[in-house]
Design a protein around this motif. Sequence first.
Motif, PDB file in Angstrom:
ATOM      1  N   LEU A 100      31.852 -36.356  28.777  1.00  0.00           N
ATOM      2  CA  LEU A 100      31.842 -34.961  28.207  1.00  0.00           C
ATOM      3  C   LEU A 100      32.521 -34.905  27.149  1.00  0.00           C
ATOM      4  CD1 LEU A 100      32.633 -33.127  31.786  1.00  0.00           C
ATOM      5  CD2 LEU A 100      30.772 -32.791  30.198  1.00  0.00           C
ATOM      6  N   PHE A 101      33.659 -35.538  27.007  1.00  0.00           N
ATOM      7  CA  PHE A 101      34.501 -35.646  25.734  1.00  0.00           C
ATOM      8  C   PHE A 101      33.721 -36.020  24.794  1.00  0.00           C
ATOM      9  CE2 PHE A 101      37.183 -37.535  22.607  1.00  0.00           C
ATOM     10  CZ  PHE A 101      38.220 -36.425  22.478  1.00  0.00           C
ATOM     11  N   ALA A 102      32.998 -37.297  24.608  1.00  0.00           N
ATOM     12  CA  ALA A 102      32.066 -37.630  23.742  1.00  0.00           C
ATOM     13  C   ALA A 102      31.020 -36.715  23.354  1.00  0.00           C
ATOM     14  CB  ALA A 102      31.736 -39.056  24.069  1.00  0.00           C
ATOM     15  N   ALA A 103      30.452 -36.150  24.294  1.00  0.00           N
ATOM     16  CA  ALA A 103      29.302 -35.251  24.049  1.00  0.00           C
ATOM     17  C   ALA A 103      29.930 -34.058  23.413  1.00  0.00           C
ATOM     18  CB  ALA A 103      28.468 -34.805  25.460  1.00  0.00           C
ATOM     19  N   ARG A 104      30.945 -33.414  23.811  1.00  0.00           N
ATOM     20  CA  ARG A 104      31.581 -32.160  23.087  1.00  0.00           C
ATOM     21  C   ARG A 104      31.650 -32.261  21.716  1.00  0.00           C
ATOM     22  NH1 ARG A 104      34.380 -31.009  28.411  1.00  0.00           N
ATOM     23  NH2 ARG A 104      33.265 -29.391  29.436  1.00  0.00           N
ATOM     24  N   THR A 105      32.726 -33.389  21.448  1.00  0.00           N
ATOM     25  CA  THR A 105      33.229 -33.796  20.243  1.00  0.00           C
ATOM     26  C   THR A 105      32.469 -34.596  19.258  1.00  0.00           C
ATOM     27  OG1 THR A 105      34.285 -35.959  21.142  1.00  0.00           O
ATOM     28  CG2 THR A 105      35.523 -33.882  21.296  1.00  0.00           C
ATOM     29  N   GLY A 106      31.389 -35.357  19.644  1.00  0.00           N
ATOM     30  CA  GLY A 106      30.463 -36.386  18.984  1.00  0.00           C
ATOM     31  C   GLY A 106      31.224 -37.475  18.484  1.00  0.00           C
ATOM     32  N   VAL A 107      32.225 -38.063  19.100  1.00  0.00           N
ATOM     33  CA  VAL A 107      33.240 -39.209  18.729  1.00  0.00           C
ATOM     34  C   VAL A 107      32.103 -40.223  19.290  1.00  0.00           C
ATOM     35  CG1 VAL A 107      34.205 -39.203  20.892  1.00  0.00           C
ATOM     36  CG2 VAL A 107      35.536 -40.363  18.988  1.00  0.00           C
ATOM     37  N   SER A 108      32.156 -41.411  18.275  1.00  0.00           N
ATOM     38  CA  SER A 108      31.552 -42.293  18.744  1.00  0.00           C
ATOM     39  C   SER A 108      32.204 -43.052  20.106  1.00  0.00           C
ATOM     40  CB  SER A 108      31.545 -43.566  17.695  1.00  0.00           C
ATOM     41  OG  SER A 108      32.853 -44.240  17.641  1.00  0.00           O
ATOM     42  N   TRP A 109      31.233 -43.857  20.782  1.00  0.00           N
ATOM     43  CA  TRP A 109      31.644 -44.472  22.184  1.00  0.00           C
ATOM     44  C   TRP A 109      32.664 -45.477  21.734  1.00  0.00           C
ATOM     45  CZ3 TRP A 109      29.904 -41.868  25.945  1.00  0.00           C
ATOM     46  CH2 TRP A 109      28.582 -40.982  26.088  1.00  0.00           C
ATOM     47  N   ILE A 114      21.164 -34.509  26.674  1.00  0.00           N
ATOM     48  CA  ILE A 114      20.386 -33.162  26.705  1.00  0.00           C
ATOM     49  C   ILE A 114      20.392 -32.659  28.142  1.00  0.00           C
ATOM     50  CG2 ILE A 114      18.324 -32.127  26.576  1.00  0.00           C
ATOM     51  CD1 ILE A 114      17.500 -33.973  24.148  1.00  0.00           C
ATOM     52  N   SER A 115      20.141 -33.518  29.288  1.00  0.00           N
ATOM     53  CA  SER A 115      20.249 -33.010  30.478  1.00  0.00           C
ATOM     54  C   SER A 115      21.658 -32.489  30.978  1.00  0.00           C
ATOM     55  CB  SER A 115      19.600 -34.127  31.531  1.00  0.00           C
ATOM     56  OG  SER A 115      18.362 -34.292  31.102  1.00  0.00           O
ATOM     57  N   LEU A 116      22.613 -33.271  30.747  1.00  0.00           N
ATOM     58  CA  LEU A 116      23.928 -33.231  30.861  1.00  0.00           C
ATOM     59  C   LEU A 116      24.434 -31.683  30.209  1.00  0.00           C
ATOM     60  CD1 LEU A 116      26.748 -33.603  31.823  1.00  0.00           C
ATOM     61  CD2 LEU A 116      27.386 -35.188  29.899  1.00  0.00           C
ATOM     62  N   PHE A 156      27.423 -29.076  21.407  1.00  0.00           N
ATOM     63  CA  PHE A 156      27.741 -30.223  21.870  1.00  0.00           C
ATOM     64  C   PHE A 156      27.480 -31.198  20.483  1.00  0.00           C
ATOM     65  CE2 PHE A 156      26.870 -28.049  25.732  1.00  0.00           C
ATOM     66  CZ  PHE A 156      27.957 -28.759  26.514  1.00  0.00           C
ATOM     67  N   LYS A 157      28.331 -31.874  20.007  1.00  0.00           N
ATOM     68  CA  LYS A 157      28.185 -32.201  18.721  1.00  0.00           C
ATOM     69  C   LYS A 157      27.340 -33.697  18.642  1.00  0.00           C
ATOM     70  CE  LYS A 157      32.377 -30.316  16.671  1.00  0.00           C
ATOM     71  NZ  LYS A 157      33.526 -30.775  15.953  1.00  0.00           N
ATOM     72  N   LYS A 158      27.042 -34.303  19.860  1.00  0.00           N
ATOM     73  CA  LYS A 158      26.343 -35.300  19.849  1.00  0.00           C
ATOM     74  C   LYS A 158      24.993 -34.863  19.836  1.00  0.00           C
ATOM     75  CE  LYS A 158      28.659 -39.754  21.640  1.00  0.00           C
ATOM     76  NZ  LYS A 158      28.263 -40.371  20.326  1.00  0.00           N
ATOM     77  N   LEU A 159      24.553 -33.686  19.953  1.00  0.00           N
ATOM     78  CA  LEU A 159      23.036 -33.069  19.982  1.00  0.00           C
ATOM     79  C   LEU A 159      22.877 -32.620  18.569  1.00  0.00           C
ATOM     80  CD1 LEU A 159      22.683 -31.637  23.487  1.00  0.00           C
ATOM     81  CD2 LEU A 159      22.369 -33.872  22.748  1.00  0.00           C
ATOM     82  N   ARG A 160      23.873 -32.283  17.965  1.00  0.00           N
ATOM     83  CA  ARG A 160      23.805 -31.570  16.456  1.00  0.00           C
ATOM     84  C   ARG A 160      23.241 -32.786  15.453  1.00  0.00           C
ATOM     85  NH1 ARG A 160      29.106 -28.931  14.429  1.00  0.00           N
ATOM     86  NH2 ARG A 160      28.837 -28.064  16.752  1.00  0.00           N
ATOM     87  N   LEU A 161      23.577 -33.861  15.738  1.00  0.00           N
ATOM     88  CA  LEU A 161      23.039 -35.224  14.874  1.00  0.00           C
ATOM     89  C   LEU A 161      22.792 -36.072  15.902  1.00  0.00           C
ATOM     90  CD1 LEU A 161      25.516 -35.469  11.729  1.00  0.00           C
ATOM     91  CD2 LEU A 161      23.249 -34.645  12.012  1.00  0.00           C
ATOM     92  N   ARG A 162      21.620 -36.841  15.619  1.00  0.00           N
ATOM     93  CA  ARG A 162      21.334 -37.919  16.632  1.00  0.00           C
ATOM     94  C   ARG A 162      21.976 -39.110  16.108  1.00  0.00           C
ATOM     95  NH1 ARG A 162      15.265 -39.876  18.593  1.00  0.00           N
ATOM     96  NH2 ARG A 162      16.279 -41.742  19.640  1.00  0.00           N
ATOM     97  N   THR A 163      22.781 -39.676  16.828  1.00  0.00           N
ATOM     98  CA  THR A 163      23.415 -40.838  16.478  1.00  0.00           C
ATOM     99  C   THR A 163      22.979 -41.779  17.549  1.00  0.00           C
ATOM    100  OG1 THR A 163      25.449 -40.268  17.871  1.00  0.00           O
ATOM    101  CG2 THR A 163      25.479 -39.762  15.573  1.00  0.00           C
ATOM    102  N   GLU A 164      22.122 -41.690  18.530  1.00  0.00           N
ATOM    103  CA  GLU A 164      21.725 -42.869  19.591  1.00  0.00           C
ATOM    104  C   GLU A 164      20.676 -43.083  19.287  1.00  0.00           C
ATOM    105  OE1 GLU A 164      23.779 -43.729  21.790  1.00  0.00           O
ATOM    106  OE2 GLU A 164      25.402 -42.174  21.734  1.00  0.00           O
TER     107      GLU A 164
END
Length: 267
Positions: free
Chosen positions: A43-52, A252-254, A234-242
């Motif tokens: 959840l933290f990674a999805a919200r902030t967009g921080v790399s794994w 997306i489902s989360l 959710f910053k990980k959905l604003r730019l696709r880094t995966e």
Amino acid sequence: MSDAVLTDELWSRLEPLIPVRQRRYRYPGRARTSDRAALEGILFAARTGVSWNALPTAAFGASGATCWRRLKEWHEAGVWQQLHELILAELRAAGRLDLSAAIVDSSHLRALKGGKHTGPSPVDRGKLGSKHHVITDAAGIPLAVTLTGGNRNDVTQLLPLIDAIPQVRGVRGRPRKRPRRIYADRGYDHDKYRRLVRARGITPHIAHRGAGHGSGLGKHRWYVERTIAWLHAFKKLRLRTERRADIHQALISLACSVICLRQLILN
């Protein structure tokens, strides 16, 4: 509502869906990181967009690599989709899901690392990108989101989006899947697809290209635009880094589950 309370509510629904892993007795190895800790890291990674790799392990008790693997593992087991459908059923049981109509729209996002379901984006000078195709209920609650390349035409995804709506339970009787009406902008204007939508028992309300503004569809369509804004919070959905499309789809489902849960609890 604080993130901690939201995470508690999410975890209470997610935990029963997680497959039970058989314990190894002869060579047990290191203790498995708790699923709750992994959820908080995801959840933290999805919200902030921080790399794994940059995920603060000490804060959650789970490394970025562990969170990534758990996200993938649960996606392959269908857990995220089950979670979304469970919360949709709760919304319907509470009378909070309006399936009389559905609204569709799409949004572009840049794909920084390429991967499957990417293509030259016509709105970003041909740079590599992807598209989120979103369908919601009449009030903007996300029913399904699909991922395609940035060069895919919106209208080609209209029927796949309708098919992606899950069977929503929550009340006595047959699960509900098909809306009675569907609203869309000019990007979905095509007579062939209007006929195909009508053949499924759904009345299309789609703006015509070249027609002046003031069709009245905006009072229905703004809900899906708001939902897209919620997704991109959710910053990980604003730019696709995966690079992997399945990992992005899991996120997306989360995100859809979190948005639905907020609507269930807050209102």
